[in-house]
Scaffold this motif. Structure first.
Motif, PDB file in Angstrom:
ATOM      1  N   THR A 158      22.966 -39.063  42.708  1.00 31.95           N
ATOM      2  CA  THR A 158      21.999 -38.955  41.633  1.00 31.95           C
ATOM      3  C   THR A 158      22.480 -38.017  40.540  1.00 31.95           C
ATOM      4  O   THR A 158      23.533 -37.393  40.652  1.00 31.95           O
ATOM      5  N   GLY A 159      21.698 -37.936  39.509  1.00 32.84           N
ATOM      6  CA  GLY A 159      21.988 -37.111  38.344  1.00 32.84           C
ATOM      7  C   GLY A 159      21.476 -37.829  37.117  1.00 32.84           C
ATOM      8  O   GLY A 159      20.967 -38.951  37.204  1.00 32.84           O
ATOM      9  N   GLY A 160      21.602 -37.190  35.986  1.00 35.84           N
ATOM     10  CA  GLY A 160      21.152 -37.794  34.743  1.00 35.84           C
ATOM     11  C   GLY A 160      21.955 -39.035  34.393  1.00 35.84           C
ATOM     12  O   GLY A 160      22.913 -39.394  35.090  1.00 35.84           O
ATOM     13  N   PRO A 161      21.578 -39.683  33.303  1.00 37.69           N
ATOM     14  CA  PRO A 161      22.308 -40.876  32.870  1.00 37.69           C
ATOM     15  C   PRO A 161      23.764 -40.561  32.553  1.00 37.69           C
ATOM     16  O   PRO A 161      24.082 -39.529  31.966  1.00 37.69           O
ATOM     17  N   ALA A 201      18.069 -32.136  34.989  1.00 35.21           N
ATOM     18  CA  ALA A 201      17.427 -30.934  35.537  1.00 35.21           C
ATOM     19  C   ALA A 201      16.201 -31.295  36.374  1.00 35.21           C
ATOM     20  O   ALA A 201      15.982 -30.723  37.453  1.00 35.21           O
ATOM     21  N   LEU A 202      15.412 -32.242  35.908  1.00 43.78           N
ATOM     22  CA  LEU A 202      14.213 -32.639  36.648  1.00 43.78           C
ATOM     23  C   LEU A 202      14.552 -33.345  37.953  1.00 43.78           C
ATOM     24  O   LEU A 202      13.827 -33.198  38.944  1.00 43.78           O
ATOM     25  N   ILE A 203      15.625 -34.102  37.971  1.00 39.20           N
ATOM     26  CA  ILE A 203      16.029 -34.758  39.214  1.00 39.20           C
ATOM     27  C   ILE A 203      16.312 -33.703  40.280  1.00 39.20           C
ATOM     28  O   ILE A 203      15.847 -33.810  41.419  1.00 39.20           O
ATOM     29  N   PHE A 204      17.068 -32.670  39.917  1.00 37.79           N
ATOM     30  CA  PHE A 204      17.333 -31.584  40.865  1.00 37.79           C
ATOM     31  C   PHE A 204      16.024 -30.955  41.316  1.00 37.79           C
ATOM     32  O   PHE A 204      15.808 -30.740  42.513  1.00 37.79           O
ATOM     33  N   GLU A 205      15.146 -30.672  40.380  1.00 38.14           N
ATOM     34  CA  GLU A 205      13.859 -30.040  40.681  1.00 38.14           C
ATOM     35  C   GLU A 205      13.032 -30.887  41.652  1.00 38.14           C
ATOM     36  O   GLU A 205      12.483 -30.376  42.631  1.00 38.14           O
ATOM     37  N   VAL A 206      12.937 -32.193  41.385  1.00 35.96           N
ATOM     38  CA  VAL A 206      12.122 -33.080  42.219  1.00 35.96           C
ATOM     39  C   VAL A 206      12.659 -33.154  43.643  1.00 35.96           C
ATOM     40  O   VAL A 206      11.909 -32.991  44.613  1.00 35.96           O
ATOM     41  N   TYR A 207      13.955 -33.391  43.790  1.00 35.09           N
ATOM     42  CA  TYR A 207      14.511 -33.483  45.150  1.00 35.09           C
ATOM     43  C   TYR A 207      14.331 -32.167  45.902  1.00 35.09           C
ATOM     44  O   TYR A 207      14.015 -32.165  47.100  1.00 35.09           O
ATOM     45  N   THR A 208      14.503 -31.058  45.217  1.00 35.44           N
ATOM     46  CA  THR A 208      14.335 -29.751  45.852  1.00 35.44           C
ATOM     47  C   THR A 208      12.877 -29.552  46.282  1.00 35.44           C
ATOM     48  O   THR A 208      12.607 -29.118  47.408  1.00 35.44           O
ATOM     49  N   GLU A 209      11.939 -29.875  45.400  1.00 33.83           N
ATOM     50  CA  GLU A 209      10.512 -29.764  45.744  1.00 33.83           C
ATOM     51  C   GLU A 209      10.154 -30.615  46.951  1.00 33.83           C
ATOM     52  O   GLU A 209       9.287 -30.246  47.743  1.00 33.83           O
ATOM     53  N   LEU A 210      10.799 -31.756  47.086  1.00 34.31           N
ATOM     54  CA  LEU A 210      10.511 -32.661  48.204  1.00 34.31           C
ATOM     55  C   LEU A 210      11.198 -32.229  49.499  1.00 34.31           C
ATOM     56  O   LEU A 210      11.051 -32.885  50.525  1.00 34.31           O
ATOM     57  N   GLY A 211      11.965 -31.152  49.431  1.00 36.51           N
ATOM     58  CA  GLY A 211      12.584 -30.611  50.641  1.00 36.51           C
ATOM     59  C   GLY A 211      13.954 -31.157  50.972  1.00 36.51           C
ATOM     60  O   GLY A 211      14.475 -30.903  52.069  1.00 36.51           O
TER      61      GLY A 211
END
Length: 179
Positions: free
Chosen positions: A12-15, A143-153
């Protein structure tokens, strides 16, 4: 005898960070791959003249991506499968637009992937008729992709901007079972 479930990993990561190129390399090395679903949904919806596109109706679009992603992941039968994006990516894209996350996406975003590989950007994001993000939006999505995956554990491993074979080697080493 029951079949062992595949070990699923996310690229994953940005475009434009090189996810699809890396997925092709891993496929050529014999690993199972789940192709990026969003790109295929965009092409399909355009051919139908549908408004279910990220720049018209992002929520409807993300629900179509979820539906297809679930099918593709269920059909991937290799022992190790790399997904070119995962379900939580859709949450990041909805957040960029300031939209709520539909329940089906939220419910399917948890506990799906063994490990997440966040590919760091390799340069400019080329426009290709499907990518529509400007550089600032692409950086925000990343940045949000990293944030979301981290929040989801999820455990997220950042993969630096390296040549494709070096990136593949890091992924392969990270997916091997401990001795």
């Amino acid at each position: 005898m029951t079949a062992t479930a595949p070990r699923r990993f996310v690229l994953t990561g940005g475009p434009g960070v090189g996810k699809t190129t890396l997925a092709r390399c891993l496929s050529n090395l014999g690993f199972g791959i789940v192709r990026e679903t969003a790109r295929d949904v965009i092409l399909e919806q355009r051919s139908r003249g549908s408004e279910s596109l990220p720049w018209h109706d992002r929520t409807a679009f993300q629900l179509l991506v979820l539906e297809q992603q679930l099918i593709r992941e269920a059909q991937a039968m290799a022992s190790i499968v790399f997904c070119d994006r995962g379900i939580p990516d859709g949450i990041a894209y909805l957040r960029v637009a300031g939209l709520p996350v539909p329940k089906p996406i939220a419910e399917n975003a948890h506990d799906r992937y063994e490990l997440v590989f966040l590919l760091e950007p390799v340069g400019e994001v080329p426009a290709d008729g499907v990518r529509y993000e400007d550089p600032e939006t692409a950086a925000r999505v990343h940045a949000l992709i990293f944030e979301v995956y981290t929040e989801l554990g999820y455990s997220v491993i950042r993969i630096p901007a390296l040549p494709v074979p070096a990136r593949a080697e890091i992924l392969i080493r990270s997916t091997l079972p401990p001795p």
